[in-house]
Enzyme design. Structure first.
Site, mmCIF file in Angstrom:
data_model
loop_
_atom_site.group_PDB
_atom_site.id
_atom_site.type_symbol
_atom_site.label_atom_id
_atom_site.label_comp_id
_atom_site.label_asym_id
_atom_site.label_seq_id
_atom_site.Cartn_x
_atom_site.Cartn_y
_atom_site.Cartn_z
ATOM 1 N N LYS A 60 0.786 -1.351 0.034
ATOM 2 C CA LYS A 60 -0.478 0.274 0.240
ATOM 3 C C LYS A 60 0.823 1.216 0.009
ATOM 4 O O LYS A 60 0.122 2.094 -0.720
ATOM 5 C CB LYS A 60 -1.165 0.437 1.339
ATOM 6 C CG LYS A 60 -0.264 -0.049 3.312
ATOM 7 C CD LYS A 60 -1.488 0.329 3.721
ATOM 8 C CE LYS A 60 -0.855 0.378 4.571
ATOM 9 N NZ LYS A 60 -0.367 1.396 5.292
ATOM 10 N N THR A 61 1.993 1.185 0.524
ATOM 11 C CA THR A 61 2.789 1.987 0.736
ATOM 12 C C THR A 61 3.018 2.751 -0.698
ATOM 13 O O THR A 61 3.819 4.249 -1.178
ATOM 14 C CB THR A 61 3.981 2.130 1.928
ATOM 15 O OG1 THR A 61 3.729 2.250 2.522
ATOM 16 C CG2 THR A 61 4.961 3.449 1.724
ATOM 17 N N ASP A 246 -3.980 7.392 4.817
ATOM 18 C CA ASP A 246 -3.689 5.963 5.051
ATOM 19 C C ASP A 246 -3.973 5.238 6.334
ATOM 20 O O ASP A 246 -4.592 6.079 6.895
ATOM 21 C CB ASP A 246 -1.992 6.082 5.600
ATOM 22 C CG ASP A 246 -1.364 5.021 5.394
ATOM 23 O OD1 ASP A 246 -2.258 3.602 4.928
ATOM 24 O OD2 ASP A 246 -0.260 4.564 5.231
ATOM 25 N N GLU A 247 -4.083 4.046 6.442
ATOM 26 C CA GLU A 247 -5.001 3.588 7.817
ATOM 27 C C GLU A 247 -6.327 4.132 7.777
ATOM 28 O O GLU A 247 -6.188 4.754 9.151
ATOM 29 C CB GLU A 247 -3.565 3.956 8.869
ATOM 30 C CG GLU A 247 -2.436 3.055 8.902
ATOM 31 C CD GLU A 247 -2.241 2.452 9.082
ATOM 32 O OE1 GLU A 247 -3.135 1.000 8.699
ATOM 33 O OE2 GLU A 247 -1.157 1.717 8.441
ATOM 34 N N GLN A 294 -7.845 -5.199 9.766
ATOM 35 C CA GLN A 294 -6.510 -4.781 10.965
ATOM 36 C C GLN A 294 -6.749 -3.479 11.377
ATOM 37 O O GLN A 294 -6.063 -2.762 12.452
ATOM 38 C CB GLN A 294 -5.194 -4.329 9.949
ATOM 39 C CG GLN A 294 -4.762 -5.365 9.068
ATOM 40 C CD GLN A 294 -3.292 -5.218 8.148
ATOM 41 O OE1 GLN A 294 -2.276 -4.642 8.586
ATOM 42 N NE2 GLN A 294 -3.642 -5.149 6.771
ATOM 43 N N ARG A 671 2.854 -10.750 10.570
ATOM 44 C CA ARG A 671 4.189 -9.986 10.540
ATOM 45 C C ARG A 671 4.693 -11.089 10.097
ATOM 46 O O ARG A 671 6.051 -10.876 9.628
ATOM 47 C CB ARG A 671 4.161 -9.268 11.760
ATOM 48 C CG ARG A 671 3.036 -8.470 12.878
ATOM 49 C CD ARG A 671 2.400 -7.533 12.241
ATOM 50 N NE ARG A 671 1.421 -7.387 11.245
ATOM 51 C CZ ARG A 671 1.242 -6.642 10.332
ATOM 52 N NH1 ARG A 671 2.387 -5.684 9.296
ATOM 53 N NH2 ARG A 671 -0.327 -6.984 9.101
#
Length: 817
Positions: A60-61, A246-247, A294, A671
């Protein structure tokens, strides 16, 4: 050379193009290079609001940075018209740097920042309309607490009943819901909330007098300004033509409202008259990136509905799904998909990878938490010996900070370097150090540092002036500070109120000292310290969420004390092979022995540095699952997978909270890049008593063919203390092996064996929802749900004030009424 870029509605902005001298404009193909098809769709999208559902590790970044570069290079967007919001300053800096690498110095005037930083910049220009000066000060949490303490004093509030931290937490929640003090007064439902609202009002008045805002004011004030002054809002809507967030799943109501003010198409605003600046500015082009799976910060005010309802809030919105994962093996992703699939009302999404299946997930069931930690340490050693992973490649995750203690002790004993991220080491935490200071004072009242630390902890009315009077008296009489406290009535200048408080403190300490002299168990002494001092009561009555964690840490410390008292093998110098008389019973460890062990374990100097000239192997990283968000590691150990631990006890009777716990498990699983371990303990100490927690339901949700169980619960009793004794006698174990075997059989395991034997002939009760039961510890309760049957039957039972407990019926001392 400088160039001017006009921004509609604002003065021209000069940008230094020197950093970009010699840099050619990136081509269309270069901006899209390496992107998969959904990523490309997100980067080149135009027009309608866009929701990018970005699964864990889906790049996504890269999408965000390439989109900003695309806007500037291919669509000729003015850099100053771009507002990109992230949740940390570090992430904002990295994003800005990546965009600059692509498009050069033009990117310097983009707004890439956190919500709060963006609001500060807006308020510096606009806050005069709310009666503040643009030079306003921003209060941090310490400043806010000092101010609230003064407010409580002015309102003559009892700080034990109305703690400044608790009031600030309540005010923060109100501000995140965009409630000013007038709204809070209207919505107050009881005397406590009315008092909090009164403190809120005075607190805001003091902030205004000081020309200051606290952290939560930054968002609330900006939204209120936009709503109260439509022309101001339209000016900023004209400025920001491209907004990226973002997020988005972690946004709270205030952050959601800010984005809505800048980007919503239909804002019914009767205050916006034709004279206020002409026609309404069209909404900015909005792209939000997030993953509902998330969303794990509800306790901070995050609202998952913001992302779930995005298409309702923006009816013409489009959605792009990023499901290809570039981080983990397919085995790990399949396991994560399986777990999160048990949540209802989620947008279907299946992560996949072309990296291959990879290694199976490894599972382990320990006798107790120490055995679990020992397994983790041995596996890390094995991976390092094989060259499969360095210590620095490994992360150990747990649900709560208190769980780090046993890992720290085992790692120190075997010489394994580690670091605790996002929190202090267990024995460095304030509440633990306070409790240890009490114990040190009981053993050695001449220890002035420990004594003065606890003198007014918790608050008992012994102020700095009274302490100074006692200190001066001790110096004049050449006696210890403790002796001066015992003779405080002789100290000149001490107030009668302070003298009464000192006498009460001395009496409490002397009573506790008599328990130590009488040889009372260490854990009993510690529990009495926490109770008689009022320390535990103050934490339990607090509304501060952090104090709940502090209570958990103290419970863990009591468990340490009980474990030490029950099993001398865990003592710092215990070694049964060095005993002159192996048949003699082990000496009962005293409080001094326990404090010695704590001192040795807490000494970080015991962690060795890497030898000179060798490549540093790094250190094992330990953290809570909430802290792990956004990180990744080659090897991950997900520990404490037991119902009541993870998922957390408070979530078991609450479906929304349980679903958030499952999202937290999903975050933990994803993770891991290459190897994933899952582990639990059959018995875990809580307040020093063994607790038999059933396996976490999340383990049952893992595909059975993907987990290689190195040890299961059925194998738990395969090792016995007789085996241990025979191996010691045969000399088969030496050095570290003896330590590992000793730690393998803690008091919790012995209790488990005893419990198993005691219940061998006991019939598992046949319970149904609604049945009334009697529990040896929790008292009367009502069965809520029952899962499984026979020996695998697990019941959720409501014990009233004790809460809902999830119990494995073959172990639980429950009688059906």
């Amino acid at each position: 050379m400088s160039m001017q870029f006009p921004i509609p509605g604002l003065p021209s902005v000069e940008v230094d193009e020197a950093p970009a001298r010699g840099r050619r404009r990136p081509s269309r193909d270069e901006l899209l290079e390496g992107l998969n098809e959904p990523q490309r769709q997100a980067v080149v999208h135009e027009g309608a609001p866009l929701l990018v559902v970005a699964g864990a590790g889906s790049g996504k970044t890269r999408v965000l940075t390439r989109r900003i570069a695309w806007l500037i290079s291919e669509r000729n967007a003015h850099p100053g018209s771009v507002l990109a919001i992230t949740f940390t300053n570090k992430a904002a800096a990295e994003m800005r740097e990546r965009v600059e690498e692509l498009v050069g110095g033009r990117a310097k005037i983009m707004w890439v920042s956190t919500f709060h930083s963006a609001c500060v910049r807006i308020l510096r220009k606009e806050i005069d309309k709310a009666g503040f000066k643009s030079s306003f000060t921003i209060y941090d949490s310490a400043d806010s607490k000092r101010l609230m303490t003064l407010v409580c004093r002015d309102l003559d509030l009892d700080v034990k009943r109305f703690q400044p931290r608790a009031i600030l937490n309540w005010i923060s929640n109100a501000k995140n819901e965009l409630q000013d003090y007038e709204d809070a007064v209207k919505d107050a439902r009881n005397v406590q909330e009315e008092t909090y609202a009164e403190a809120y009002k005075l607190y805001q008045e003091r902030l205004r007098q000081a020309n200051a805002l606290d952290f939560d004011d930054l968002l609330m004030m900006t939204v209120h300004l936009f709503r109260a002054f439509p022309a101001v809002r339209e000016n900023w809507r004209r400025r920001f033509r491209h907004v990226l967030v973002d997020e988005y799943q972690d946004t709270n109501h205030a952050q959601y409202a800010l984005i809505h003010e800048l980007c919503a198409d239909s804002l019914e605003d009767p205050l916006l008259a034709p004279t206020s600046g002409g026609e309404r500015v069209p909404p900015a082009e909005l792209m939000v990136v997030g993953d509902a799976d998330q969303s794990i910060y509800a306790f901070r005010g995050a609202n998952i509905r913001n992302i779930m309802d995005f298409e309702q809030d923006f009816p013409n919105a489009e959605t792009v799904m990023l499901e290809q994962n570039y981080r983990s093996t397919q085995t790990i992703l399949t396991a994560a998909n399986s777990v999160i699939g048990h949540n209802d009302s989620r947008l279907p999404k299946r992560l996949w990878s072309d990296a291959g299946d990879g290694a199976k997930i490894v599972g382990y069931v320990g006798d107790d938490e120490r055995d679990e930690a020992r397994f983790v340490a041995e596996e890390i050693d094995r991976l390092a010996d094989e060259g499969s992973a360095r210590s620095g490649d490994v992360a150990v995750f747990y649900r709560t900070n208190a769980q780090s203690r046993v890992f720290e002790e085992v790692f120190i004993r075997v010489g394994m370097p580690y670091k605790v991220v996002g929190g202090l080491r267990f024995y460095e935490r304030r509440e633990v150090r306070d409790a240890i200071a009490y114990l040190r004072t009981l053993v050695n009242p001449a220890d002035q540092v420990s004594l003065r630390r606890i003198l007014n902890t918790p608050k008992r009315g012994i102020g700095d002036r009274a302490e100074a009077c006692v200190d001066a008296f001790a110096s004049r009489e050449r006696i210890t500070f403790w002796e001066a406290l015992q003779r405080a009535a002789e100290a000149p200048g001490i107030a009668s109120r302070s003298l009464n408080a000192i006498n009460g403190f001395v009496e409490t300490i002397e009573q506790l000292q008599s328990m130590v002299v009488a040889g009372e168990r260490i854990d009993v002494v510690l529990e009495q310290v926490l109770t008689r001092s009022g320390y535990l009561k103050e934490l339990e009555e607090s509304d501060d969420p952090q104090d709940e964690t502090r209570v958990e840490n103290l419970a863990e410390l009591v468990a340490v004390a009980r474990e030490f008292a029950d099993d001398p093998l865990l003592g710092p110098s215990a070694d049964p092979l060095d005993d002159d008389d192996p048949d003699a019973p082990p000496a009962v460890p005293g409080l001094s022995d326990f404090l010695e062990r704590v001192a040795l374990v807490a000494d970080s100097d015991q962690i060795p540095d890497a030898p000179e000239g060798e490549e540093a192997p790094g250190v094992v990283t330990m953290m809570t699952l909430h802290t792990a968000k956004g990180l990744e590691f080659p090897v991950v150990f997900l520990t404490g997978l037991e119902d009541g631990v993870f998922p957390h006890l408070r979530s078991l009777g609450d479906k929304p909270e349980l679903e958030e716990e499952r999202r937290l498990a999903y975050v933990g699983l994803t993770r891991a890049r290459e190897r994933l371990y899952v582990s639990r303990a059959v018995v875990r100490s809580a307040w020093g008593a063994p607790s038999h927690n059933p396996a976490s339901r999340f383990l049952d949700e893992l595909p059975v063919d993907l987990v290689d169980w190195k040890r299961t619960e059925s194998e738990q009793t395969s090792w016995t203390r007789q085996d241990y004794g025979s191996r010691l006698g045969s000399g088969a174990l030496t050095g570290r092996g003896r330590q590992q075997m000793a730690s393998r059989f803690s008091s919790a395991t012995a209790s488990a064996d005893a419990t198993t034997k005691a219940m061998a002939g006991r019939e598992v009760p046949n319970l149904s929802p609604g049945d009334r039961v009697q529990h040896d510890s929790f008292g009367l309760g009502t069965v809520v749900t029952v899962e499984g049957a026979a020996e695998k039957a697990v019941a959720s039972i409501d014990f009233g004030t004790e809460g809902v407990k999830r119990l494995l019926l073959r172990y639980a001392p429950v009688e059906k009424l």
